[in-house]
Design an enzyme around this catalytic site. Structure first.
Site, PDB file in Angstrom:
ATOM      1  N   GLY A  30       0.733  -3.133 -11.151  1.00  0.00           N
ATOM      2  CA  GLY A  30       1.819  -2.384 -11.192  1.00  0.00           C
ATOM      3  C   GLY A  30       2.655  -2.395 -10.178  1.00  0.00           C
ATOM      4  N   SER A  81      -2.969   1.196  -7.332  1.00  0.00           N
ATOM      5  CA  SER A  81      -2.210   0.964  -8.352  1.00  0.00           C
ATOM      6  C   SER A  81      -2.895   0.529  -9.692  1.00  0.00           C
ATOM      7  CB  SER A  81      -1.250  -0.229  -7.847  1.00  0.00           C
ATOM      8  OG  SER A  81      -1.884  -1.559  -8.321  1.00  0.00           O
ATOM      9  N   ASP A  82      -2.169   0.481 -10.682  1.00  0.00           N
ATOM     10  CA  ASP A  82      -2.857  -0.211 -12.026  1.00  0.00           C
ATOM     11  C   ASP A  82      -2.296  -1.641 -11.829  1.00  0.00           C
ATOM     12  OD1 ASP A  82      -3.912  -0.520 -14.429  1.00  0.00           O
ATOM     13  OD2 ASP A  82      -2.797   1.407 -15.223  1.00  0.00           O
ATOM     14  N   TRP A  83      -3.146  -2.188 -12.659  1.00  0.00           N
ATOM     15  CA  TRP A  83      -3.031  -3.929 -12.924  1.00  0.00           C
ATOM     16  C   TRP A  83      -1.512  -4.375 -12.743  1.00  0.00           C
ATOM     17  CZ3 TRP A  83      -7.422  -7.187 -13.791  1.00  0.00           C
ATOM     18  CH2 TRP A  83      -6.915  -8.595 -14.131  1.00  0.00           C
TER      19      TRP A  83
END
Length: 725
Positions: free
Chosen positions: A276, A272-274
């Site tokens: 997310g 995932s992104d931060w």
């Protein structure tokens, strides 16, 4: 398979056996822990708060990865806790954003794309990997390969611009640079293809914003660079913050599972992104944290960055059937496989005595050389450039004349410790000691300096803080006072050049007609000043091209070369044509089109010559290719680089095609009077297109394909290839 592929296959089979053994021994809590990445606060050392929680999780075997910790001694300390104190001794994976350099800052990715030389990205990746791995980091979140047509979007600085073919070439090169042939190499790191997918299509150029995209545009525009990165062996992929046609990319099974894992066969980690996963709630897609985790991981996500929704709710999701045991084991196996491929089970620690602590002479030389290859000559009236080293006096003015703010966005830890060489210092070093180099900071002093100098270099542009993540702009003109300064310098009547720094294309129509010569210098990194001096004084002949169109005004955006025709197309430079797709007050086309860039010499590019004028669609499906030969000659008086570009256009198709698509480019160096024949090969992938079928349908249709060759997207030399049934 060749011998290297055989060895890789054998290693992976051995890894799979060990992974199966580990999975059989792991508790659900330990499995869920492997899918968690937490962020270290601060660069160094054990500590309280969040860092204490990380140490505890590592000791309990409930953590898979740590973000933002670097330094061999610091990563070794935490790694020992995980390896020597946890029940199963599974090593941690350390990740860090290494976008265009660790200690040694190279040009921003958009500038690298301007080089039209993928070797630039590969060299950056290789140098950065060596510095990074020696400091205990195994994994970078690069390359970013989001195709974008909107320079208002701040992360265009991290991108390779508006073209999927160019972006794909640079994505694959960066992956090779970071990963090399073997991730166990102590000088290599795992790459991450991001952001999957269509992040660069955010409405209004506002970061994180909505993307509504058809299947054909998704596959023809946004996905090709990701496919190229996967084929190059990218170890990981990061999900995008945005929604894609109403579904957040973090929980998009069509993207993460159907296309990436099933269709493309990707066996790496999807991270995932931060935060997310947790943001699925804010999107309005999930009601709570447990639902967010279940939706994301069932869709195909494998690791959660920063937020802890899966770790907090995973066991209840398993009990409720909202997360299957098979999906959990698959995600854990992918994380463990990456750790095995990196050799962490055999060598979990790094040699603290071998850690690189700063740039070397070799890395600086590489940064300087590559930076010189990224500078675009936009204008050069009267051969103002290159400058003579016999100048007795030079004025260097403008807000970036003596500024070290040339590293660019996402520049790594080196930017805060090792200042970039300023343009002023670069020019001083390039001139004889007897030359007078004047610098002035304010407007009036700058004008006075220009009046007393043989020539003035105005260094204008935007600071790093105005580009990058969460740095979208609605106005792309120069910041306040800079246009006025350029006009005032022009009013002196003295010779001058403008060096334009920044992280995106800017609107230049308010001043560029007054400037005899203009260089697009981007943010060039640690050796920026020396590299620019090399170009200004002709040590390096600029050969770069713009990888994204420069708009005439913000009102034109999006403006890009690979657009579709309408039923009533307009001329690119003619405003207000009646009943056409045009503006009343400005032409449809950009100020500088994709692929444009000048040189200190001249080149002549011939018409494309085809190995055959017709080829059958069935032949192409079986692997047949058409060779395109293009002659290029340096007709000027000095050696230089030219980028020979090949574009295709399908005149009529069942899905309307762009007016042009880049399908080949090559940067060549030729001495005065020298010539070369550049050859490209076109196959089914180059002559076909994806339809709107969600299952993925690629077509090559009979018809006529126009091939254009030249040195920009406005190339005029043409041949026609007929595709027969």
């Amino acid at each position: 398979m060749d011998q290297e592929q055989d060895r890789t296959y054998d290693r992976d089979r051995a890894h799979d056996r060990r992974i199966a053994e580990l999975l059989a021994r792991m508790t659900d809590a330990e499995k869920l822990g492997q899918l968690q990445q937490l962020a270290w606060t601060g660069d160094t050392g054990p500590g309280g708060g969040q860092n204490h929680l990380i140490e505890t999780a590592a000791r309990e075997g409930a953590l898979g990865s740590v973000l933002n910790l670097h330094g061999a001694a610091h990563t070794n300390t935490l790694q020992r806790i995980a390896v020597e104190e946890s029940r199963l001794g599974i090593p941690l994976l350390f990740g860090f954003d290494v976008i265009h350099g660790f200690w040694t800052t190279f040009p921003i990715p958009l500038a690298q794309a301007a080089s039209f030389d993928p070797a630039v990205a590969e060299r950056d990746g290789e140098v950065a990997a060596g510095e990074t791995r020696s400091n205990g980091v195994h994994w970078t979140f690069a390359p970013m390969m989001d195709v974008t047509r909107d320079p208002r979007w701040g992360r265009i600085a991290e991108s390779c611009g508006e073209d999927p073919y160019l972006t794909a070439a640079f994505a694959a090169a960066k992956v090779r640079g970071h990963q090399g042939e073997d991730l166990r190499d102590s000088r290599r790191i795992a790459a991450c293809a991001k952001h999957f997918a269509a992040y660069g299509g955010a409405e209004g150029g506002r970061d994180y914003n909505t993307v509504d995209v058809s299947e054909q545009r998704l596959r023809n525009l946004y996905l090709p660079p990701f496919k190229a990165a996967v084929e190059a062996g990218a170890a990981t992929v990061m999900a995008a913050f945005n929604t894609v046609s109403g579904v957040p990319a973090h929980a998009h099974p069509h993207l993460l599972s159907d296309i990436l894992k099933e269709e493309w066969g990707f066996d790496g980690v999807v991270v995932s992104d931060w935060n997310g996963v947790h943001e699925l709630i804010t999107h309005g897609f999930a009601e709570d944290a447990g639902a967010a985790a279940g939706l994301a991981f069932e869709a195909g996500l494998d690791m959660e960055m920063v937020s802890t929704d899966l770790a907090d709710h995973g066991r209840e999701l398993l009990r409720a059937g909202a997360l299957s045991a098979g999906r959990l084991d698959d995600a854990v196996a992918r994380v463990l496989r990456l750790k095995f491929r990196l050799g962490l089970f055999e060598r979990p620690y790094v040699d603290e005595g071998a850690a690189l602590t700063g740039p070397t002479a070799e890395s600086r030389a590489a940064a300087r050389e590559t930076a010189g290859r990224c500078v675009v000559l936009l204008k050069n009236e009267g051969d103002t450039l290159p400058l003579s080293r016999a100048l007795s006096s030079v004025a260097v003015v403008g807000p970036f004349a003596d500024s070290t703010d040339l590293h660019g966005t996402w520049s790594g830890p080196g930017a805060s410790r090792f200042p970039a060489v300023t343009v002023l210092d670069g020019i001083r070093a390039a001139l004889p000691d007897a030359a007078v180099v004047r610098h002035a900071e304010d407007h009036d002093a700058a004008v006075a300096a220009a009046l007393s100098a043989d020539l003035t270099v105005v260094v204008a542009g935007e600071p790093t803080e105005l580009s990058g993540e969460a740095a979208s702009r609605s106005d792309l003109s120069l910041p306040a006072g800079q246009e006025e300064l350029i006009r005032a310098i022009a009013a002196t009547g003295r010779p001058f050049v403008v060096v334009l720094v920044g992280g995106r294309p800017l609107t230049v129509d308010g001043w560029i007609d007054r400037a005899p010569a203009v260089l697009a210098a981007w943010h060039l990194g640690i050796e920026a000043g020396h590299a620019l001096a090399d170009v200004l004084f002709g040590e390096v002949n600029p050969g770069a091209k713009v990888p994204v169109s420069f708009p005439r005004s913000v009102g034109q955006i999006p403006v890009y070369y690979n657009h579709e025709n309408t039923g009533r197309p307009s001329e690119p430079d003619e405003p207000g044509a009646p009943f056409t797709s045009s503006y009343l007050d400005v032409g449809r086309g950009p100020r500088f089109p994709f692929g444009f860039g000048l040189s200190y010499t001249d080149f002549e590019i011939g018409e494309p010559e085809l190995s055959r004028d017709a080829v059958g669609v069935a032949e192409l499906s079986r692997g047949a290719e058409v060779e395109v030969a293009v002659a290029v000659r340096n007709t000027g008086q000095r050696a230089g680089d030219e980028v020979v570009q090949l574009y295709v256009r399908d005149r009529a198709a069942s899905v309307v095609q762009p007016v042009r698509r880049l399908r080949g480019f090559r940067r060549v160096t030729l001495g005065a009077g020298q010539s070369e024949v550049v050859r490209f090969r076109l196959g089914a992938e180059d002559l076909g297109f994806w339809t709107n079928d969600p299952a993925g349908r690629f077509l090559v249709e009979p018809g006529r394909i126009d091939l254009y060759t030249g040195n920009s997207s406005r190339a005029t030399a043409r041949r026609t290839l007929t595709l027969t049934p």
